[in-house]
Design an enzyme around this catalytic site. Structure first.
Site: not given
Ligand SMILES: C[S@@+](CC[C@H](N)C(=O)[O-])C[C@H]1O[C@@H](n2cnc3c(N)ncnc32)[C@H](O)[C@@H]1O
Length: 384
Positions: A255, A310
């Protein structure tokens, strides 16, 4: 022609009436001296008007007005906390459990029906999820969640469309599951509610956001489930996961970070359309391909991955899926099959509005009668 387009967009922006946005969703006004000349929310709208009017054509004005209006929520019932009284209380509010109603209480399809479920199990939904929504056109709000007798919250309020990627992942009892970008944790919580996870790795790069995830788990999940080596929370770069734990998981949810279209139209804080974040925004599709590729590498051959965002952007949705599949084929000779979710979409089309012409995956588009999403999701099977 170009001048006409620019003038048209400028006129549209002038007409954009932010006063129709509910008070609780408007960003706090800064003092005149620090207020940006052109707020990020407005830059987001300008960007969407230019790209989505082309992408969605006649559908864009209705999606646009829905995005600018108050969104609807779903109440995900906490199976760890609640007795049946929570469902009964939600029913008294005239909300309905759209999952139960759709998946388990559907009228059987007539024989030889064109819409009959395919024999293939790709559309099989993750079990045990209960999520209440108000019916189409009913814009009532849920009261805040409450603490139950076991010291756990009774339900979790989220965009009900966010449950679709978890439902589509089709968890089976005993699965090992990875949630690669998990914070703040709505989908992690839903994965645990299925009762299917032998163990769950919940990861997010941001340590402040994994702290939020931990708080959600503490408020909703009993200690014995959190402790027994069943839930592992990490703060690693998800792009490295293929190297760290390749060929390991039965189900992986990817996600990814995206332009979070609804948030970007309503909140100045942490807005990806801030001028200072332009580069980061442009690099998003690249990051998304890398994260999806890592998720696929972490999956066992025969295992399943759901990619979700999203955002309405084809560049962040279908193109990323196609890019990651190509990358795995070219660099690792790994074949990935995209699953057909047409039947899944048909199951849920009374609750959500779907974009009818995605090349791969499904996209929930905001609609004033069912103001959920946007939510794109695509299910894949790693074949080799
Ligand atoms: C759309 S949000 C996830 C929402 C979560 N799945 C939920 O339903 O509550 C995307 C997330 O990806 C994380 N993110 C960004 N770059 C990333 C990376 N290289 N590895 C892991 N997570 C990452 C961000 O910190 C953010 O919290």
């Amino acid at each position: 022609m170009a001048a006409l387009l620019v003038r048209g967009v400028r006129d549209m922006l002038k007409r954009a009436d932010f006063a129709t946005v509910p008070r609780r969703q408007r960003h706090k006004k800064k003092w005149a001296s620090t207020e940006p000349k052109f707020p990020a929310t407005r830059l987001a709208l300008q960007n969407f008007d230019m790209t989505y009017s082309v992408q969605f054509g006649d559908l864009w004005p209705s999606i646009r007005v829905s995005l600018l209006s108050e969104q609807k929520y779903g109440a995900l019932v906490n199976n760890f906390a609640a007795g049946d009284h929570v469902s009964a209380e939600l029913e008294q509010l005239k909300a309905r459990d759209f999952v139960n109603e759709t998946v388990f209480h559907r009228e059987p399809e007539p024989e030889n029906s064109q819409t009959a479920a395919p024999s293939h199990v790709s559309w099989a939904c993750s079990p045990n999820l209960r999520c209440f929504t108000f019916t189409r056109g009913d814009v009532s709000r849920f009261p805040p969640a409450r603490l139950g007798s076991l010291g756990l919250m009774d339900y979790y309020l989220m965009d009900a469309a966010s449950l679709l990627p978890v439902l589509a992942l089709g968890l089976q009892p005993g699965d090992t599951v990875l949630d690669l970008c998990a914070a703040p944790g709505g989908k992690t919580l839903a994965l645990l509610q299925t009762g299917c996870c032998r163990n769950l790795a919940a990861n997010d790069l941001s340590t402040s956001r994994t702290s939020r995830l931990q708080r959600v788990l503490h408020s909703y999940v009993p200690q014995d489930v959190r402790d027994k080596n069943r839930v592992r929370v990490t703060s690693w770069d998800g792009r490295k996961w293929g190297e760290l734990e390749g060929d390991t998981y039965d189900r992986v949810l990817v996600d990814v970070p995206c332009t979070t279209d609804r948030h970007s139209l309503h909140e100045e804080e942490n807005n990806i359309f801030q001028r200072s974040r332009k580069k980061e925004r442009q690099m998003l599709p690249m990051l998304q391909v890398q994260l999806l590729a890592a998720g696929l590498l972490a999956t066992k051959p025969g295992g399943h991955v759901v990619y979700s965002t999203c955002s309405l952007s084809h560049v962040q949705n279908e193109y990323v899926v196609q890019g990651a599949i190509e990358l795995l084929d070219n660099q690792y000779s790994i074949k990935v099959h995209v699953e057909d979710l047409t039947h899944f979409r048909k199951l849920f089309m009374n609750t959500f509005s779907f974009f009818p012409s995605c090349q791969v995956g499904e996209l929930v588009i905001p609609n004033l009668m069912a103001n959920f999403g946007p939510m794109y999701f695509c299910k894949m099977c790693r074949m080799t």
